[in-house]
Design an enzyme around this catalytic site. Structure first.
Site, PDB file in Angstrom:
ATOM      1  N   LYS A 196       0.850  -1.195   0.000  1.00 54.42           N
ATOM      2  CA  LYS A 196       0.000   0.000   0.000  1.00 54.42           C
ATOM      3  C   LYS A 196       0.883   1.243   0.000  1.00 54.42           C
ATOM      4  O   LYS A 196       2.062   1.212   0.384  1.00 54.42           O
ATOM      5  CB  LYS A 196      -0.954  -0.002   1.196  1.00 54.42           C
ATOM      6  CG  LYS A 196      -0.293   0.064   2.582  1.00 54.42           C
ATOM      7  CD  LYS A 196       0.059   1.470   3.030  1.00 54.42           C
ATOM      8  CE  LYS A 196       0.883   1.484   4.308  1.00 54.42           C
ATOM      9  NZ  LYS A 196       1.482   2.796   4.609  1.00 54.42           N
ATOM     10  N   GLY A 215       8.059   1.508   4.132  1.00 55.06           N
ATOM     11  CA  GLY A 215       6.906   2.398   4.112  1.00 55.06           C
ATOM     12  C   GLY A 215       5.788   1.911   3.225  1.00 55.06           C
ATOM     13  O   GLY A 215       4.857   2.659   2.928  1.00 55.06           O
ATOM     14  N   SER A 244       2.317  -5.357   7.607  1.00 48.78           N
ATOM     15  CA  SER A 244       0.892  -5.246   7.915  1.00 48.78           C
ATOM     16  C   SER A 244       0.052  -6.048   6.933  1.00 48.78           C
ATOM     17  O   SER A 244      -0.900  -6.730   7.311  1.00 48.78           O
ATOM     18  CB  SER A 244       0.459  -3.777   7.880  1.00 48.78           C
ATOM     19  OG  SER A 244       1.109  -3.031   8.885  1.00 48.78           O
ATOM     20  N   ASP A 263      -1.969  -0.326  10.415  1.00 47.14           N
ATOM     21  CA  ASP A 263      -2.334  -0.445   8.996  1.00 47.14           C
ATOM     22  C   ASP A 263      -2.984  -1.782   8.647  1.00 47.14           C
ATOM     23  O   ASP A 263      -3.430  -1.968   7.511  1.00 47.14           O
ATOM     24  CB  ASP A 263      -1.084  -0.284   8.107  1.00 47.14           C
ATOM     25  CG  ASP A 263      -0.475   1.095   8.205  1.00 47.14           C
ATOM     26  OD1 ASP A 263      -1.156   2.023   8.701  1.00 47.14           O
ATOM     27  OD2 ASP A 263       0.680   1.261   7.787  1.00 47.14           O
TER      28      ASP A 263
END
Length: 289
Positions: free
Chosen positions: A10, A97, A102, A135
């Site tokens: 993401k 990042g 997650s 997240d």
């Protein structure tokens, strides 16, 4: 029989930090967007316990891994007696990042619900996801969403226009804790998530592309000047933004050809770079092997 589940990366199209909370976390407002770049988890039955393996030798394959923690939470909540071995094929760069850890945890929750034939109870899964990380809840479904709180309070948004995405990584990890410690609000010169949400709702492609903002760039750039230089390099080719707390930077392109040119240039300059695209969701991708 093996079963598999995709774990999509993401990016944050907007990341605004609103202040520090009483629990020590920071209150954020962010627009999450799923990418096509993904890891793959495969599941195989074993008599008991949770086993992990991976193609990435640097990853912990024990209780420190979010995949193990996700499996344990699900196993404990539903009283699953049997064990599982999970193999992680890693493609998303680590500590970059891009939400790889997650997303892996969310894929473990999704995949094991199917693998163990458990009831799909959204409230239970989102509660478990919130325990695992800020997240993880978004990564359960993916797509495009507005995140608030620590990022775990979600509001679905209209799908982001399709873009080709170039990711580039300078080859080192950053400390998210240090980035947040160095964060200093810079006033109200940013439009925050509201502007991008309005652009998404209006289907305004150019406004989405040029509405990228990340309030953490200032502190990351002060600690890691190489990340600033990387963004400046990519910004010459297309709208660019740092991913999360860094160090990866992404650029949005309308055409695959233009994206591929920048990707190859960055690789020639000695950087790790990937060409991917925006995706609608993280769900789909589970299969028997």
């Amino acid at each position: 029989m093996l079963k598999s589940e995709k774990a999509n990366a993401k990016i944050n199209l907007v990341l605004d930090v609103l202040g520090k909370r009483d629990d020590g976390y920071h209150e954020i407002s962010t627009v999450f967007q799923t990418l096509d770049l993904s890891d793959t988890l495969t599941f195989e039955s074993r008599s008991e316990g949770i086993g992990l393996s991976s193609n990435d030798p640097a990853l912990p394959l024990n209780k420190d891994n979010l995949i193990w923690q996700a499996a344990h939470l699900l196993q404990s909540h539903y009283g699953v007696s049997g064990g599982v071995h999970i193999h992680l094929h890693k493609r998303i760069p680590v500590a970059a990042g891009l939400g790889g850890g997650s997303s892996d945890a969310a894929a473990a929750l999704r995949g094991l619900v199917r693998f163990w034939q458990l009831p799909w109870e959204s409230e239970v899964l989102y509660a478990l996801a919130a325990q695992l990380g800020s997240d993880v809840a978004f990564c359960l479904e993916g797509g495009t969403a507005l995140g608030s709180g620590r990022g775990e309070v979600l509001q679905p948004l209209p799908a982001c226009p399709h873009f080709y995405v170039v990711l580039a990584n300078p080859g080192f990890a950053v400390s998210t804790a240090k980035v947040y410690q160095a964060f200093v609000p810079v006033g109200s010169n940013r439009t925050g998530a509201g502007g991008l949400v309005a652009a998404l709702k209006a289907g305004a492609r150019e406004e989405v592309k040029w509405g990228l903002e990340n309030a953490l760039e200032r502190s990351t750039f002060s600690l890691y000047p190489e990340v600033r230089r990387l963004k400046e390099r990519m910004q010459k080719a297309a709208p660019s933004l740092m991913c999360g707390s860094g160090p990866t930077v992404f650029a949005l392109f309308d055409t695959k050809e233009d994206a591929a040119i920048l990707c190859e240039q960055l690789k020639a300059e000695g950087l790790s770079a990937w060409l991917t695209e925006t995706a609608s969701a993280s769900l789909g991708g589970g299969e028997n092997v």
